[in-house]
Motif scaffolding. Structure first.
Motif, PDB file in Angstrom:
ATOM      1  N   TRP A  10       0.830  -1.210   0.000  1.00  0.00           N
ATOM      2  CA  TRP A  10       0.000   0.000   0.000  1.00  0.00           C
ATOM      3  C   TRP A  10       0.865   1.261   0.000  1.00  0.00           C
ATOM      4  O   TRP A  10       0.601   2.208  -0.731  1.00  0.00           O
ATOM      5  CB  TRP A  10      -0.877   0.067   1.247  1.00  0.00           C
ATOM      6  CG  TRP A  10      -1.847  -1.029   1.450  1.00  0.00           C
ATOM      7  CD1 TRP A  10      -2.158  -2.053   0.594  1.00  0.00           C
ATOM      8  CD2 TRP A  10      -2.651  -1.231   2.622  1.00  0.00           C
ATOM      9  NE1 TRP A  10      -3.093  -2.873   1.150  1.00  0.00           N
ATOM     10  CE2 TRP A  10      -3.410  -2.391   2.390  1.00  0.00           C
ATOM     11  CE3 TRP A  10      -2.784  -0.549   3.826  1.00  0.00           C
ATOM     12  CZ2 TRP A  10      -4.318  -2.871   3.340  1.00  0.00           C
ATOM     13  CZ3 TRP A  10      -3.674  -1.022   4.770  1.00  0.00           C
ATOM     14  CH2 TRP A  10      -4.436  -2.175   4.530  1.00  0.00           C
ATOM     15  N   VAL A  11       1.874   1.245   0.856  1.00  0.00           N
ATOM     16  CA  VAL A  11       2.634   2.468   1.141  1.00  0.00           C
ATOM     17  C   VAL A  11       3.764   2.709   0.146  1.00  0.00           C
ATOM     18  O   VAL A  11       4.014   3.852  -0.250  1.00  0.00           O
ATOM     19  CB  VAL A  11       3.196   2.405   2.580  1.00  0.00           C
ATOM     20  CG1 VAL A  11       4.090   3.605   2.869  1.00  0.00           C
ATOM     21  CG2 VAL A  11       2.059   2.327   3.589  1.00  0.00           C
ATOM     22  N   TRP A  12       4.456   1.643  -0.265  1.00  0.00           N
ATOM     23  CA  TRP A  12       5.657   1.802  -1.087  1.00  0.00           C
ATOM     24  C   TRP A  12       5.556   1.191  -2.478  1.00  0.00           C
ATOM     25  O   TRP A  12       6.404   1.470  -3.333  1.00  0.00           O
ATOM     26  CB  TRP A  12       6.862   1.195  -0.373  1.00  0.00           C
ATOM     27  CG  TRP A  12       7.249   1.936   0.867  1.00  0.00           C
ATOM     28  CD1 TRP A  12       7.265   3.278   1.055  1.00  0.00           C
ATOM     29  CD2 TRP A  12       7.706   1.345   2.095  1.00  0.00           C
ATOM     30  NE1 TRP A  12       7.701   3.575   2.318  1.00  0.00           N
ATOM     31  CE2 TRP A  12       7.977   2.414   2.985  1.00  0.00           C
ATOM     32  CE3 TRP A  12       7.912   0.038   2.525  1.00  0.00           C
ATOM     33  CZ2 TRP A  12       8.446   2.195   4.289  1.00  0.00           C
ATOM     34  CZ3 TRP A  12       8.381  -0.173   3.808  1.00  0.00           C
ATOM     35  CH2 TRP A  12       8.647   0.901   4.679  1.00  0.00           C
ATOM     36  N   GLY A  13       4.569   0.343  -2.729  1.00  0.00           N
ATOM     37  CA  GLY A  13       4.428  -0.247  -4.048  1.00  0.00           C
ATOM     38  C   GLY A  13       4.053   0.802  -5.085  1.00  0.00           C
ATOM     39  O   GLY A  13       3.302   1.738  -4.801  1.00  0.00           O
ATOM     40  N   ALA A  14       4.572   0.660  -6.301  1.00  0.00           N
ATOM     41  CA  ALA A  14       4.310   1.650  -7.351  1.00  0.00           C
ATOM     42  C   ALA A  14       2.824   1.811  -7.632  1.00  0.00           C
ATOM     43  O   ALA A  14       2.370   2.890  -8.040  1.00  0.00           O
ATOM     44  CB  ALA A  14       5.052   1.257  -8.628  1.00  0.00           C
ATOM     45  N   ASP A  15       2.044   0.727  -7.434  1.00  0.00           N
ATOM     46  CA  ASP A  15       0.598   0.826  -7.641  1.00  0.00           C
ATOM     47  C   ASP A  15      -0.172   0.689  -6.334  1.00  0.00           C
ATOM     48  O   ASP A  15      -1.379   0.450  -6.328  1.00  0.00           O
ATOM     49  CB  ASP A  15       0.119  -0.226  -8.649  1.00  0.00           C
ATOM     50  CG  ASP A  15       0.462  -1.650  -8.233  1.00  0.00           C
ATOM     51  OD1 ASP A  15       1.206  -1.820  -7.242  1.00  0.00           O
ATOM     52  OD2 ASP A  15      -0.008  -2.595  -8.902  1.00  0.00           O
ATOM     53  N   GLY A  16       0.504   0.843  -5.205  1.00  0.00           N
ATOM     54  CA  GLY A  16      -0.178   0.797  -3.919  1.00  0.00           C
ATOM     55  C   GLY A  16      -1.137   1.959  -3.753  1.00  0.00           C
ATOM     56  O   GLY A  16      -0.823   3.087  -4.153  1.00  0.00           O
ATOM     57  N   TRP A  17      -2.291   1.727  -3.164  1.00  0.00           N
ATOM     58  CA  TRP A  17      -3.309   2.777  -3.099  1.00  0.00           C
ATOM     59  C   TRP A  17      -2.842   3.992  -2.286  1.00  0.00           C
ATOM     60  O   TRP A  17      -3.122   5.146  -2.652  1.00  0.00           O
ATOM     61  CB  TRP A  17      -4.626   2.236  -2.547  1.00  0.00           C
ATOM     62  CG  TRP A  17      -4.613   1.894  -1.075  1.00  0.00           C
ATOM     63  CD1 TRP A  17      -4.407   0.677  -0.517  1.00  0.00           C
ATOM     64  CD2 TRP A  17      -4.813   2.808   0.016  1.00  0.00           C
ATOM     65  NE1 TRP A  17      -4.456   0.759   0.855  1.00  0.00           N
ATOM     66  CE2 TRP A  17      -4.707   2.054   1.210  1.00  0.00           C
ATOM     67  CE3 TRP A  17      -5.067   4.170   0.113  1.00  0.00           C
ATOM     68  CZ2 TRP A  17      -4.848   2.630   2.481  1.00  0.00           C
ATOM     69  CZ3 TRP A  17      -5.211   4.750   1.370  1.00  0.00           C
ATOM     70  CH2 TRP A  17      -5.102   3.980   2.535  1.00  0.00           C
ATOM     71  N   ALA A  18      -2.117   3.775  -1.192  1.00  0.00           N
ATOM     72  CA  ALA A  18      -1.642   4.897  -0.373  1.00  0.00           C
ATOM     73  C   ALA A  18      -0.551   5.671  -1.108  1.00  0.00           C
ATOM     74  O   ALA A  18      -0.515   6.911  -1.050  1.00  0.00           O
ATOM     75  CB  ALA A  18      -1.127   4.388   0.971  1.00  0.00           C
ATOM     76  N   PHE A  19       0.319   4.952  -1.807  1.00  0.00           N
ATOM     77  CA  PHE A  19       1.365   5.601  -2.583  1.00  0.00           C
ATOM     78  C   PHE A  19       0.760   6.477  -3.677  1.00  0.00           C
ATOM     79  O   PHE A  19       1.168   7.627  -3.879  1.00  0.00           O
ATOM     80  CB  PHE A  19       2.278   4.539  -3.187  1.00  0.00           C
ATOM     81  CG  PHE A  19       3.437   5.096  -3.969  1.00  0.00           C
ATOM     82  CD1 PHE A  19       4.601   5.468  -3.313  1.00  0.00           C
ATOM     83  CD2 PHE A  19       3.370   5.231  -5.344  1.00  0.00           C
ATOM     84  CE1 PHE A  19       5.677   5.981  -4.032  1.00  0.00           C
ATOM     85  CE2 PHE A  19       4.429   5.742  -6.063  1.00  0.00           C
ATOM     86  CZ  PHE A  19       5.598   6.128  -5.415  1.00  0.00           C
TER      87      PHE A  19
END
Length: 444
Positions: A158-167
């Motif tokens: 969520w936080v660090w993934g390129a397609d994470g929603w929080a990112f």
């Protein structure tokens, strides 16, 4: 078309030996933090629990390392959707080229993978301090494996993934305020609510048995944290990593001083435990925010965290929650404060152009984004961790027996003790040296 292709090729990132070497050093520094945490926690418990506390951190290195290579990295940083990732080439890391670069950076995928592995190692280890003295080692080992899979991996995505929603939403978390500290702190609270309090909580003295060990652990954490924070920029080309290094030192110092001032006013003394805990609180709070604030902002972040966490750790007695070593009060509260203060102190000149309430157009936009990230991670980790602890408790059992807890979990779970006092005796005023005659009598 040919010239365009040549231009694109020239602009593509190339392997940087300097950045690669820097990141390998940072990875080693972050690994050192887990033994540092073991000493920090080990000194804070009673003598009879010292080895168990050390082992609860150490076993995380073994379990998480293997699972991270097998599937953890793939699910955390692969591309799939906003909630979980996947990359089949990264399962087992057998189909990755030695010089294949992490997308957009000048370091190999292997280097990024191992750097993130060290984050994954220490995060569940943080939880162990909240449940000291009372958990079966086998149950804890199973919990680490399940928690990494069900809680840490999705939140990291969520936080660090390129397609994470929080990112994609724009939540700022430079090095783990949400993914590491709120995640671990909320997880610790969830487990505590399931397994309950230690025998004798609020009745028996449960003071740290070795404050020198606590200070050693805090020093190792402080040292390793420079790799944790400055390394999260994945290089040192544009000064942001250097800013994070400076802010890490500044915020930690401010938090330590603020905690000591608070406890002097509140309790009348400057304690070594307060100095160590204040330093850790500052390290926690600057972790998400240090790439977005100025050094003056870092002083404010550290000071607020020092006072806020010092006040928070006392609430466990008010609410009758046995957070043994103040994981909730320091890591969850410190992570929340550090993450939300970005919404006030972000200058727009560091890792992001987003500004906080005190800068730019004085907008609350970034603050609301930070609230969204904090709330989601806190809620998910709390509930998921409690469910995992409940399931383990109802199957193999989470806690040792009351007799084993009272006698000492070191002996019950590890058949060892941290200290051997057998040679420390001797009569009143007698010699502590064993004579040859006495040795023969003992042998006989």
């Amino acid at each position: 078309m040919a010239s365009a292709a040549i231009t694109l090729a020239a602009e593509a990132p190339k392997l940087s030996s300097a950045n690669t070497g820097f990141m390998l050093i940072c990875s080693a520094l972050v690994l050192l933090m887990t033994p540092g945490l073991a000493f920090f926690y080990g000194g804070m418990v009673r003598v009879k629990s010292t080895l168990n506390m050390l082992m609860m951190s150490f076993i995380s290195i073994g379990i998480v390392t293997i699972l991270w290579v097998l599937y953890g990295f793939s699910l955390a940083f692969g591309s799939s959707n906003g909630f979980i990732g996947y990359n089949s080439d990264w399962l087992g890391m057998s189909n990755v080229g030695l010089t294949e670069l992490w997308d957009g950076y000048t370091i190999p995928i292997f280097v990024f993978m191992v750097f993130q592995m060290m984050f994954a190692v220490i995060t569940p280890a943080l939880i162990s301090g909240a449940i000291a003295d009372r958990v079966k080692f086998s149950a804890w080992s199973l919990f680490v494996a399940l928690w990494l899979t069900v809680v840490y991996v999705p939140v990291a995505h969520w936080v660090w993934g390129a397609d994470g929603w929080a990112f994609k939403l724009g939540v700022i978390d430079f090095a783990g305020g949400t993914a590491v500290h709120i995640n671990a702190g909320a997880g610790a609270l969830g487990v505590i609510l399931v397994i309950g309090k230690r025998v004798g909580f609020k009745r028996d003295p449960m003071r740290p048995h070795s404050l020198p060990l606590v200070m050693l652990g805090a020093g190792l954490l402080w040292f390793g944290w420079f790799g944790f924070n400055a390394g999260s920029w994945l290089g040192n080309d544009d000064g942001v990593g250097a800013l994070m290094f400076v802010n890490t030192q500044v915020a930690t110092a401010a938090a330590m001083l603020a905690w000591l001032a608070y406890e002097k006013i509140r309790h009348g003394a400057f304690t070594t435990l307060g100095a160590a805990s204040g330093a850790v609180a500052g390290l926690v709070a600057i972790t998400p925010s240090g790439g977005a604030v100025s050094p003056l902002g870092a002083i404010a972040v550290g000071a607020i965290a020092g006072v806020g966490c010092a006040a928070a750790v006392g609430l466990k007695y008010k609410f009758n929650i046995d957070d043994s070593l103040d994981v909730v009060g320091v890591h969850m509260v410190g992570g929340i404060l550090g993450s939300l203060l970005i919404g006030f102190f972000a200058t727009g000149k560091g890792q992001s152009t987003a500004t906080g309430v005190f800068y730019g157009d004085h907008s609350f936009t970034q603050l609301w984004k930070q609230f969204a990230g904090v709330g989601a991670v806190l809620g998910y980790s709390l509930v998921a961790s409690a469910v995992l602890a409940f399931l383990i408790d109802k199957t193999i059992g989470m806690r040792v027996t009351e007799d084993e807890e009272v006698a000492g979990i070191d002996q019950a779970e590890h058949a060892e003790t941290a200290y051997d006092f057998s040679g420390a005796g001797g009569g009143f005023g007698g010699s502590s040296v064993t004579t040859a005659t006495e040795t023969k009598k003992v042998d006989a």
